[in-house]
Write a protein that holds these residues in place. Sequence first.
Motif, short mmCIF file in Angstrom:
data_model
loop_
_atom_site.label_atom_id
_atom_site.label_comp_id
_atom_site.label_asym_id
_atom_site.label_seq_id
_atom_site.Cartn_x
_atom_site.Cartn_y
_atom_site.Cartn_z
N ASN A 28 -16.70 2.93 -38.19
CA ASN A 28 -17.03 1.67 -38.02
C ASN A 28 -18.18 0.87 -38.46
O ASN A 28 -18.38 0.10 -38.78
N ARG A 67 -18.56 -2.29 -40.76
CA ARG A 67 -19.60 -3.23 -40.25
C ARG A 67 -20.43 -3.62 -41.12
O ARG A 67 -21.07 -4.79 -41.15
N GLU A 107 -20.64 -7.06 -28.64
CA GLU A 107 -20.18 -6.55 -30.00
C GLU A 107 -20.94 -5.28 -30.27
O GLU A 107 -22.08 -5.28 -30.07
N TYR A 125 -25.40 -3.72 -35.31
CA TYR A 125 -25.40 -3.46 -36.61
C TYR A 125 -27.00 -3.37 -37.06
O TYR A 125 -27.51 -3.99 -36.45
N PRO A 138 -22.51 -9.21 -40.25
CA PRO A 138 -21.90 -7.81 -40.10
C PRO A 138 -20.50 -8.39 -40.27
O PRO A 138 -20.08 -9.23 -40.28
N ASN A 172 -16.10 -7.26 -40.06
CA ASN A 172 -15.27 -6.76 -39.17
C ASN A 172 -15.30 -5.49 -39.13
O ASN A 172 -15.37 -4.66 -39.79
N THR A 173 -15.19 -4.97 -37.74
CA THR A 173 -15.06 -3.25 -37.64
C THR A 173 -13.57 -3.34 -37.89
O THR A 173 -12.43 -4.14 -37.94
N GLN A 181 -14.62 -9.95 -32.86
CA GLN A 181 -15.39 -8.93 -33.79
C GLN A 181 -14.49 -8.53 -34.68
O GLN A 181 -14.71 -8.26 -35.90
N THR A 229 -13.18 -2.77 -45.30
CA THR A 229 -12.98 -2.83 -43.87
C THR A 229 -11.63 -3.06 -43.48
O THR A 229 -11.21 -3.53 -42.37
#
Lengths: 291, 432
Positions: free
Chosen positions: B195, B199, B284, B287, B295, B297-298, B370, B380
Amino acid sequence: MTVTFPHKTLPWLLIAPQLLVTLIFFLWPAGQAIEQAFYQEDAFGLSREFVALENFIELLQDPYYYNSIGVTLVFSMAVAVSGLSIALVLATMADRIIRGQMVYQTLLIWPYAVAPALAGVLWWILFDPAQGPIALWLEYMGIEWDHFVNGGDAMILVVIAATWKQISYNFLFFLAGLQAIPRSLIEAAAIDGAGPVRRFWDIVFPLLSPTAFFLLVMNIVYAFFETFGVIDATTAGGPGQSTKILVYKVYEDGFVGLDLGGSAAQSVILMMIVGLMTVVQFRFIERKVQY
Amino acid sequence: MQKRKLSALILGASIASSGFAATEIEWWHAMGGALGEKVNLIVADYNASQDAFKVKATYKGNYSETMTSAIAAFRAKQQPELVQVFEVGTASMMAAEGAIYPVHKLMRDSGQSFDGSKYLSAVTGYYTDNDGNMLSMPFNSSTPVLYYNKSMLAKAGVTPPKTWEEMQSVGEKLLASGAKCGFTTAWQSWVHLENMSSRHNQPFATQANGFGGMDTRLAFNSPLQVKHVSKMGEWQQNGIFSYSGRRNDGAAKFYSQDCAMYTESSAGYAGIKKNAKFDFGVVELPYWAGEVKQPSNTIIGGASLWVLKGHKSEEYKGVASFLNYLSSADVQADWHQFSGYLPITTAAYNLTKGEGFYAKNLGTEIAVQQMTTGTPTENTKGLRLGNFIQIRGLIDEALESVWNGDADAQSALDNAVERGNLMLSKFEKANK
């Protein structure tokens, strides 16, 4: 004069059930493992390729595999030595107790009934760096304990968990061995003026050596194969590779990673190592055993 | 005579009943405890809602046990129609073209209305092929967030960190205020490498994180990841970070208030709510502000449902109908609110919002927000790596060697990449 039996088929018939069990449950799977070790295939068995010795070559070129062998040797020695010596001490003491012997014996045998994974989790919780009573006590004593980060701590933890379970088994055999030693021998030595320590090393221990030898073999086999549950429920081989014993690696690569060929090659090597060790034990250590 | 009549009657009755009996569908899953009970309720509701099909849900142990038993069953031709497989098993399932029945195809073949665009792309993206076709049905998806202990942060006079830069000063103040550690984590590879990469919109592996082809190779030894891991190693030494195991054992240190913060899956919410004897908040995942302005998305973790080949078309109709039921807004919203897993459709998200659930349970919406920041890029969308379970294992080993000071971040990650690439080439070879 030798007695001979005329039947040719009857002996075979009589041993057939035993042979069948060995064949179906031991030789067949072992044969399958050996065959699998020469193939590489996808998890679902949709394609299969003969790769000759590639699985073995890959293993033998992997420095981490040697590391795992080293970890296994340290682990199994630690389990066997501490398991045998603690059990021997406990058995000698239980043998001397006159009142309440049954209670002591029963209590000491209990841990054997605990499943390996459960034994692992039990100790894992006791030693948990944040909440475990033993870890908190160690901290109070000024000893830092963290089996999540420190490989040595993790190794000590799995050795304790694995040994704790095995002590009961060893204890039972030692106690039976002790009780089989004729009292008259010990009494004679006592009359001759030998103290308890001298009596133990000169009479009891030599007479106990067949039991001790049998237990040594059993304990090493136990540490090699049956401790898998302890490792899986606690460290999962970590931190780093510090508790990744061979049998755990077989499981991880085969059942979790679904690399059947590589895992089969490992089990073939494992079979050879254990076979070799048993031969060594019988050839060299058994000579010192007095029956 | 009497007896014969009776047996004929029984025979007739049993033929009749088997003729009318609902088609049975087997579903193997890995949801134990409270989640397992919930799964049983969902299945019971589905079975009661119609009488053509009967779903039989069976708990098969943890994720890898469930996957292994399904594969073993497939080899023995005893496979269930439907099986729950965790996200790291995705590449293995996809590669087994002869064994899986892609969900988009199943839906089309059995005439169920199916519109891929109703699903949250950040969730389904993980499970679609390069043409955007859904291969498996997402069931339980989660994403990592930061949980914090409100009173401990208040005592130190700090607010939860938005960035990893802030983590430094927040951590120092926490330690100064008497906290034993700043933060701990669960699932280190997932949170702090996988992640971490997405991110910052950085590749975890080449070939679009493996979506582009099986010749993908690992790439998580780039400056960003090295910087993060080496900082974490430093924090482990001074107490800002405290490592506590590969799984979610870290929860113990958060519950005991040793650690003030905890990076863990959004699906950990229910457990934390139950066990934390203090007020906690959710923000969230931080980062590095020095690396990106905004940042990305995760990515998700969790599992999806795969349909296995080798059954009758009648049974597949049932599977399609059941999957359709599972993704209906009501069922999804209920599952999302109960478990903390992400909703998989926009409708379920809006329904939950409309019911005022997020307002009543502060922090539960963070994960969804997030997850849905921006449009997923090739960095991502997710990860599709063969032998990923083993790769995660060796990442764990590499990270642990940094935490205990045996290796520096660069060499540990280089080493993990090198070892992981061997795994990838092995997978490529076995599945070509």
